[in-house]
Write a protein that holds these residues in place. Structure first.
Motif, PDB file in Angstrom:
ATOM      1  N   SER A  14       0.842  -1.199   0.000  1.00  0.00           N
ATOM      2  CA  SER A  14       0.000   0.000   0.000  1.00  0.00           C
ATOM      3  C   SER A  14       0.874   1.245   0.000  1.00  0.00           C
ATOM      4  N   PHE A  15       0.575   2.135  -0.967  1.00  0.00           N
ATOM      5  CA  PHE A  15       1.273   3.399  -0.999  1.00  0.00           C
ATOM      6  C   PHE A  15       0.443   4.399  -1.770  1.00  0.00           C
ATOM      7  N   GLN A  16       0.749   5.655  -1.589  1.00  0.00           N
ATOM      8  CA  GLN A  16       0.074   6.710  -2.324  1.00  0.00           C
ATOM      9  C   GLN A  16       0.923   7.055  -3.535  1.00  0.00           C
ATOM     10  N   ALA A  17       0.298   7.065  -4.701  1.00  0.00           N
ATOM     11  CA  ALA A  17       1.025   7.385  -5.917  1.00  0.00           C
ATOM     12  C   ALA A  17       1.647   8.782  -5.802  1.00  0.00           C
ATOM     13  N   THR A  18       2.906   8.895  -6.185  1.00  0.00           N
ATOM     14  CA  THR A  18       3.605  10.163  -6.038  1.00  0.00           C
ATOM     15  C   THR A  18       3.923  10.810  -7.378  1.00  0.00           C
ATOM     16  N   SER A  19       3.734  10.093  -8.483  1.00  0.00           N
ATOM     17  CA  SER A  19       4.025  10.661  -9.786  1.00  0.00           C
ATOM     18  C   SER A  19       3.070  10.082 -10.804  1.00  0.00           C
ATOM     19  N   GLY A  20       3.010  10.756 -11.966  1.00  0.00           N
ATOM     20  CA  GLY A  20       2.130  10.294 -13.021  1.00  0.00           C
ATOM     21  C   GLY A  20       0.707  10.769 -12.802  1.00  0.00           C
ATOM     22  N   PRO A  21      -0.159  10.544 -13.787  1.00  0.00           N
ATOM     23  CA  PRO A  21      -1.546  11.013 -13.681  1.00  0.00           C
ATOM     24  C   PRO A  21      -2.309  10.259 -12.606  1.00  0.00           C
ATOM     25  N   ALA A  22      -3.264  10.937 -12.000  1.00  0.00           N
ATOM     26  CA  ALA A  22      -4.105  10.292 -10.994  1.00  0.00           C
ATOM     27  C   ALA A  22      -4.956   9.220 -11.663  1.00  0.00           C
ATOM     28  N   ASP A 268     -16.616   5.262   4.938  1.00  0.00           N
ATOM     29  CA  ASP A 268     -15.657   6.007   5.750  1.00  0.00           C
ATOM     30  C   ASP A 268     -15.194   7.283   5.057  1.00  0.00           C
ATOM     31  N   GLY A 269     -15.543   7.410   3.758  1.00  0.00           N
ATOM     32  CA  GLY A 269     -15.253   8.654   3.060  1.00  0.00           C
ATOM     33  C   GLY A 269     -14.072   8.606   2.116  1.00  0.00           C
ATOM     34  N   TYR A 270     -13.832   7.436   1.506  1.00  0.00           N
ATOM     35  CA  TYR A 270     -12.726   7.308   0.551  1.00  0.00           C
ATOM     36  C   TYR A 270     -13.104   6.347  -0.571  1.00  0.00           C
ATOM     37  N   VAL A 271     -12.427   6.540  -1.706  1.00  0.00           N
ATOM     38  CA  VAL A 271     -12.404   5.546  -2.775  1.00  0.00           C
ATOM     39  C   VAL A 271     -10.973   5.060  -2.892  1.00  0.00           C
ATOM     40  N   ASP A 272     -10.791   3.743  -2.793  1.00  0.00           N
ATOM     41  CA  ASP A 272      -9.474   3.139  -2.967  1.00  0.00           C
ATOM     42  C   ASP A 272      -9.322   2.639  -4.402  1.00  0.00           C
ATOM     43  N   VAL A 273      -8.119   2.830  -4.951  1.00  0.00           N
ATOM     44  CA  VAL A 273      -7.788   2.311  -6.274  1.00  0.00           C
ATOM     45  C   VAL A 273      -6.581   1.392  -6.130  1.00  0.00           C
ATOM     46  N   PHE A 274      -6.761   0.138  -6.536  1.00  0.00           N
ATOM     47  CA  PHE A 274      -5.680  -0.837  -6.490  1.00  0.00           C
ATOM     48  C   PHE A 274      -5.288  -1.230  -7.909  1.00  0.00           C
ATOM     49  N   GLN A 275      -3.987  -1.340  -8.127  1.00  0.00           N
ATOM     50  CA  GLN A 275      -3.457  -1.697  -9.437  1.00  0.00           C
ATOM     51  C   GLN A 275      -2.776  -3.059  -9.369  1.00  0.00           C
ATOM     52  N   GLU A 276      -3.080  -3.931 -10.302  1.00  0.00           N
ATOM     53  CA  GLU A 276      -2.379  -5.213 -10.382  1.00  0.00           C
ATOM     54  C   GLU A 276      -1.052  -4.997 -11.090  1.00  0.00           C
ATOM     55  N   ALA A 279       1.350 -11.003 -11.798  1.00  0.00           N
ATOM     56  CA  ALA A 279       0.442 -12.090 -11.443  1.00  0.00           C
ATOM     57  C   ALA A 279      -0.049 -11.953 -10.005  1.00  0.00           C
ATOM     58  N   ASN A 280      -1.277 -11.420  -9.874  1.00  0.00           N
ATOM     59  CA  ASN A 280      -1.955 -11.316  -8.579  1.00  0.00           C
ATOM     60  C   ASN A 280      -1.172 -10.538  -7.522  1.00  0.00           C
ATOM     61  N   ARG A 281      -0.409  -9.534  -7.954  1.00  0.00           N
ATOM     62  CA  ARG A 281       0.235  -8.644  -6.981  1.00  0.00           C
ATOM     63  C   ARG A 281      -0.322  -7.247  -7.192  1.00  0.00           C
ATOM     64  N   PHE A 282      -0.993  -6.737  -6.162  1.00  0.00           N
ATOM     65  CA  PHE A 282      -1.667  -5.448  -6.249  1.00  0.00           C
ATOM     66  C   PHE A 282      -0.961  -4.404  -5.389  1.00  0.00           C
ATOM     67  N   VAL A 283      -1.054  -3.145  -5.830  1.00  0.00           N
ATOM     68  CA  VAL A 283      -0.610  -2.030  -5.001  1.00  0.00           C
ATOM     69  C   VAL A 283      -1.749  -1.016  -4.946  1.00  0.00           C
ATOM     70  N   ARG A 284      -1.823  -0.299  -3.840  1.00  0.00           N
ATOM     71  CA  ARG A 284      -2.821   0.762  -3.733  1.00  0.00           C
ATOM     72  C   ARG A 284      -2.262   2.007  -4.422  1.00  0.00           C
ATOM     73  N   LEU A 285      -2.929   2.421  -5.503  1.00  0.00           N
ATOM     74  CA  LEU A 285      -2.505   3.619  -6.230  1.00  0.00           C
ATOM     75  C   LEU A 285      -2.994   4.890  -5.572  1.00  0.00           C
ATOM     76  N   ALA A 286      -4.199   4.838  -5.018  1.00  0.00           N
ATOM     77  CA  ALA A 286      -4.789   6.071  -4.490  1.00  0.00           C
ATOM     78  C   ALA A 286      -5.791   5.759  -3.397  1.00  0.00           C
ATOM     79  N   HIS A 287      -5.906   6.687  -2.457  1.00  0.00           N
ATOM     80  CA  HIS A 287      -6.862   6.646  -1.351  1.00  0.00           C
ATOM     81  C   HIS A 287      -7.534   8.016  -1.388  1.00  0.00           C
ATOM     82  N   ILE A 288      -8.607   8.127  -2.179  1.00  0.00           N
ATOM     83  CA  ILE A 288      -9.177   9.417  -2.556  1.00  0.00           C
ATOM     84  C   ILE A 288     -10.258   9.827  -1.564  1.00  0.00           C
ATOM     85  N   ALA A 289     -10.087  10.972  -0.930  1.00  0.00           N
ATOM     86  CA  ALA A 289     -11.081  11.477   0.014  1.00  0.00           C
ATOM     87  C   ALA A 289     -12.356  11.859  -0.726  1.00  0.00           C
TER      88      ALA A 289
END
Length: 326
Positions: A14-22, A268-276, A279-289
């Motif tokens: 899990s991490f917040q994307a720091t670069s590139g388009p949202a 809780d007030g967020y939309v989570d975006v996960f990116q694969e 093979a079945n390895r996901f990261v959290r791209l965004a935790h949008i308020a």
């Protein structure tokens, strides 16, 4: 759920994307005037360019014009509308009520009442199988009904071990995967025979409400609230292959196959975006308020848009927020 290295097919960083388009960008909002209380599920009429919103606490269905991004009409006469589905070939909209008759159909051209189908209290999630021309509705203390929308005939009922929440329909087969949180299970229903053919225990989390199907890769994503996790199941074996933490109080999640992403909306007030990643390895791209109570949403793949229902709370007005996937 404790998994061995071999079984843990899904790994999450899990991490917040720091670069590139949202991955999701807010591109517009549509007001829901005079709508009070909880908002439940949404459905889109692609041909008519309309979005239907089940305003459960308001006992209305709100009709939004997606061509102009405006509120078109508030349709009254429902009793806790929960699930909603467009039946395009019959030019109908099916609305499942938490109380009352069960499913009410309205005409998609002018929104007048067409017919109703009595199922029982707590008619909830609705899905339309366009190939079979069948409407499926979860309801009551534990059943999934098949309905012919052309005349309202109930074609069969599959008995379940508890009230059904979200369910998903295979396109290349006849199975329906049904969340049954009261029984801590996923029920697998044969839609041709309308009977349960398997049950998969939900372990490691409870309150399994939303669900998304990735049919091409034989997996189903199950959103849980206690604790807030997504559980991933292999649809060929019925076995869990992993889990990861998500936003709390989720009621909708969607798999974006072309982008290999998962969108999760939570009260809780967020939309989570996960990116694969592979093979079945996901990261959290965004935790949008977003806003408190905004837990229902609809992702429309053809539009690359996520519609999020926001209820009126305090100074926050009722509205639908439109996010574009990039």
């Amino acid at each position: 759920m404790r998994l061995t290295m071999a079984a843990a097919a899904v790994l999450i960083a899990s991490f917040q994307a720091t670069s590139g388009p949202a991955p999701l960008t807010l591109v517009g909002t549509i007001d829901l005037p005079a709508v009070e209380g909880r908002i439940d599920h949404l459905a889109v009429d692609a041909a008519g360019e309309r979005l239907y919103v089940a305003a459960l606490g308001n006992n209305t269905v709100e009709v939004l014009d997606l061509k102009r991004n405006t509120h078109a009409k508030s349709v009254p006469g429902f009793r806790e509308p929960q699930g909603i589905a467009v039946v395009p070939d019959a030019k109908l909209v099916a609305v499942a009520n938490g109380q009352g008759e069960g499913v009410q159909f309205i005409d998609a051209s002018d929104f007048h009442p067409a017919r109703s189908v009595r199922l029982g209290d707590d008619s909830d999630n609705v899905r339309y199988d366009a190939a079979a021309k069948r409407l499926f509705v979860g309801f009551g203390g534990g059943a999934l009904a098949a309905i012919n929308p052309a005349d309202g005939t109930v074609l069969g009922e599959a008995k379940l071990s508890g009230h059904p929440e979200s369910f998903q329909l295979e396109r290349t087969g006849t199975r329906a995967f049904v969340n049954v949180p009261g029984a801590d299970q996923i029920a697998v229903v044969d839609r041709a025979a309308m009977k349960v053919v398997a049950t998969w225990p939900v372990v490691g989390a409870r309150s399994n409400f939303p669900m998304a199907l990735d049919e091409a890769n034989h997996r189903v994503f199950v959103g849980c609230r206690r604790p807030a996790k997504v559980l991933v199941y292999d649809t060929t074996t019925g076995k869990p292959s992993g889990s990861f933490d998500i936003v709390g109080d989720t009621d909708d999640l969607f798999y974006d196959a072309p982008r290999k992403r998962l969108y999760v909306s939570g009260g809780d007030g967020y939309v989570d975006v996960f990116q694969e990643q592979d093979a079945n390895r996901f990261v959290r791209l965004a935790h949008i308020a977003t806003a408190a109570g905004a837990r229902t949403s609809l992702f429309v793949p053809a539009q690359s848009r996520l519609y999020l229902a926001v209820p009126h709370r305090g100074t926050q007005k009722a509205e639908v927020r439109i996010f574009e996937a990039r």
